[in-house]
Design an enzyme around this catalytic site. Structure first.
Site, PDB file in Angstrom:
ATOM      1  CE1 TYR A 175      -3.864  -2.127  -0.054  1.00  0.00           C
ATOM      2  CE2 TYR A 175      -2.587  -3.439   1.494  1.00  0.00           C
ATOM      3  CZ  TYR A 175      -3.648  -3.316   0.612  1.00  0.00           C
ATOM      4  OH  TYR A 175      -4.488  -4.372   0.400  1.00  0.00           O
ATOM      5  CE  LYS A 176       2.940   2.076   4.427  1.00  0.00           C
ATOM      6  NZ  LYS A 176       2.095   0.912   4.639  1.00  0.00           N
ATOM      7  CB  ILE A 177       5.149   6.053  -2.317  1.00  0.00           C
ATOM      8  CG1 ILE A 177       4.247   6.967  -1.482  1.00  0.00           C
ATOM      9  CG2 ILE A 177       5.585   6.750  -3.620  1.00  0.00           C
ATOM     10  CD1 ILE A 177       4.898   8.257  -1.011  1.00  0.00           C
TER      11      ILE A 177
END
Ligand SMILES: Cc1ncc(COP(=O)(O)O)c(C=O)c1O
Length: 441
Positions: free
Chosen positions: A219-221
């Site tokens: 879910y991160k960049i």
């Protein structure tokens, strides 16, 4: 019985050269991996046939160490050093692991306190407790990050680290926090899980504090499914984090050497990153700035087009140029107006959400961290709480950070996609304006 001459004396070897044997990982594993990608059926079939027709293929050595090929994990670490601008970087299997490795590298343990914000994913504080130390939960301000004034009040003789979390893609107030920490001689561990690539004062997040912790979960960049990195400019802390992350195996320049200095050898855990995550992470790190450019473009268009209706305010950005642009946060005057606005925006198709709504147990809000608030322990020793006289433990309560709860209950969170077209951005801004004009009239 005649004795045969020993090989050591120039005789014939009993065991001829063994192998080569097929590698443990081969075509079957590659085909499983490829099936994760959603190719068109004809392409998938062609790829399968092509691979199956190869008579023999040497598979990869997915362990980062003792690798006959150049390690992808090591290459990802080098790319992170280059991107973030720190001398040292260690790949681990999550940001949770990165936080524990950092706290342990700093020597944090039973009886110590670590300051964490009241708004962050639960892992920031939970890892303090699982390192046997006491999390001290401190209010945020309208930047949605640690309030330096509240941090100042929370420092005690036991404080061994301050952990600013660059929440929702934007930097914490690093100038004030660094100044305070510097004066008190307390290390800063930046939790950069949600803000990879962001910066403060022209320096990348993760390079300002003593240590930086990154998440590459899905879910991160930038992502590798699971994964994390520790960044630091301090060789000693890097060495200790490295030892902790590999079952005390201690990958120092000479791993079999005796302890060179007290504190170099101790028992750790296993947080190693495999070559699979390393390869994905490497490709992702190279894309960071291009991804951020997409987020920032879309966010700017939406934010510029939102009418400045009286009563509306935006999250304060401590350094606008350093914001990654992954989301836009607005505040309305009351929680009731915020609830009404959210419902109306969602009906318009605007992908907005709330942050603190008492119906949702969101683990980013301290109010729900009952493992900490109720001082739960994993074992009979009662750690971490038993290491400190009860009267000296922080007094936890579900309403202990009223500013945090007030701000979050009035916040509207809009996640930004770098792929939004100018038309998408205009439509989202239109939907927001329609609702705000009605609610805040
Ligand atoms: C602020 C923050 N810190 C730490 C973590 C933990 O990251 P990981 O899932 O890589 O362990 C997260 C993940 O959601 C996070 O948002």
């Amino acid at each position: 019985m005649s004795r045969e001459k020993l090989a050591i004396q120039g005789g014939r070897k009993a065991v001829p050269n063994l192998g080569p044997f097929p590698t443990k990982i081969g075509k079957d594993e590659l085909l499983e991996l490829l099936s994760l990608w959603q190719f068109m059926p004809q392409t998938a079939q062609k790829l399968r046939k092509l691979i199956e027709s190869e008579p023999e293929v040497k598979g990869p050595h997915l362990f980062r160490y003792y690798n006959p090929q150049p390690s992808k994990v090591a290459a990802a670490e080098a790319a992170m050093r280059e991107l973030i601008g720190t001398r040292y970087c260690l790949a681990v299997n999550s940001c949770t692991s990165a936080l524990v490795a950092s706290y342990r590298a700093l020597g944090i343990g039973a009886g110590d306190e670590v300051i964490v914000p009241a708004y962050t994913f639960f892992a920031t504080g939970a890892t303090v407790a699982s390192s046997n130390a006491i999390p001290v939960i401190v209010d945020i301000d309208d930047s949605l990050c640690l309030d330096p004034e509240q941090v100042k009040k929370a420092i005690t003789k036991r404080t061994k680290a301050i952990v600013p979390v660059h929440m929702r893609g934007a930097p914490a107030q690093m100038d004030a926090l660094l100044d305070l920490a510097g004066r008190k001689g307390i290390p800063i561990v930046e939790d950069v899980a949600q803000a990879a690539g962001g910066s403060f004062g022209g320096q990348r997040l993760g390079s300002l504090g003593t240590m930086g912790c990154f998440s590459f979960d899905y879910y991160k960049i930038i992502v590798s499914g699971e994964g994390g990195f520790v960044t630091t400019g301090d060789e000693w802390l890097y060495t200790r984090a490295q030892s902790w992350h590999d079952c005390a195996a201690c990958w120092r320049p000479d791993r079999f050497a005796k302890e060179r200095k007290e504190g170099e050898l101790f028992c750790g855990e296993n947080y190693r990153m495999s070559e699979l995550e390393g390869a994905v992470a490497l490709a992702q790190i190279r894309k960071t700035d291009a991804l951020l450019a997409g987020y920032r473009r879309a966010k700017k268009q939406i934010k510029d087009a939102i009418e400045r209706v009286p009563g509306l305010s935006f999250r304060r950005l401590t350094d606008e140029a350093g914001d990654t642009g992954i989301c836009l946060v607005m505040f309305l005057p009351t929680a009731d107006q915020t609830r009404l606005a959210l419902e109306a925006m969602q009906a318009e198709g605007v992908p907005a959400g709330g942050i603190y709504d008492s119906k949702i147990r969101d683990w980013h809000v301290y109010h729900y961290w009952e493992h900490i608030l109720d001082r739960k322990a994993v074992a009979r020793d009662g750690l971490p709480w038993s290491a400190v006289p009860a009267a000296e433990l922080p007094q936890y309560a579900r309403d202990m950070c009223p500013r945090t709860l007030d701000l979050l209950s009035r916040a509207i969170l809009l996640d930004i996609h770098g792929e939004y077209s100018p038309q998408d951005c205009a439509a989202i801004a239109l939907g927001i304006n329609k609702v705000l004009r009605t609610i805040l009239k």
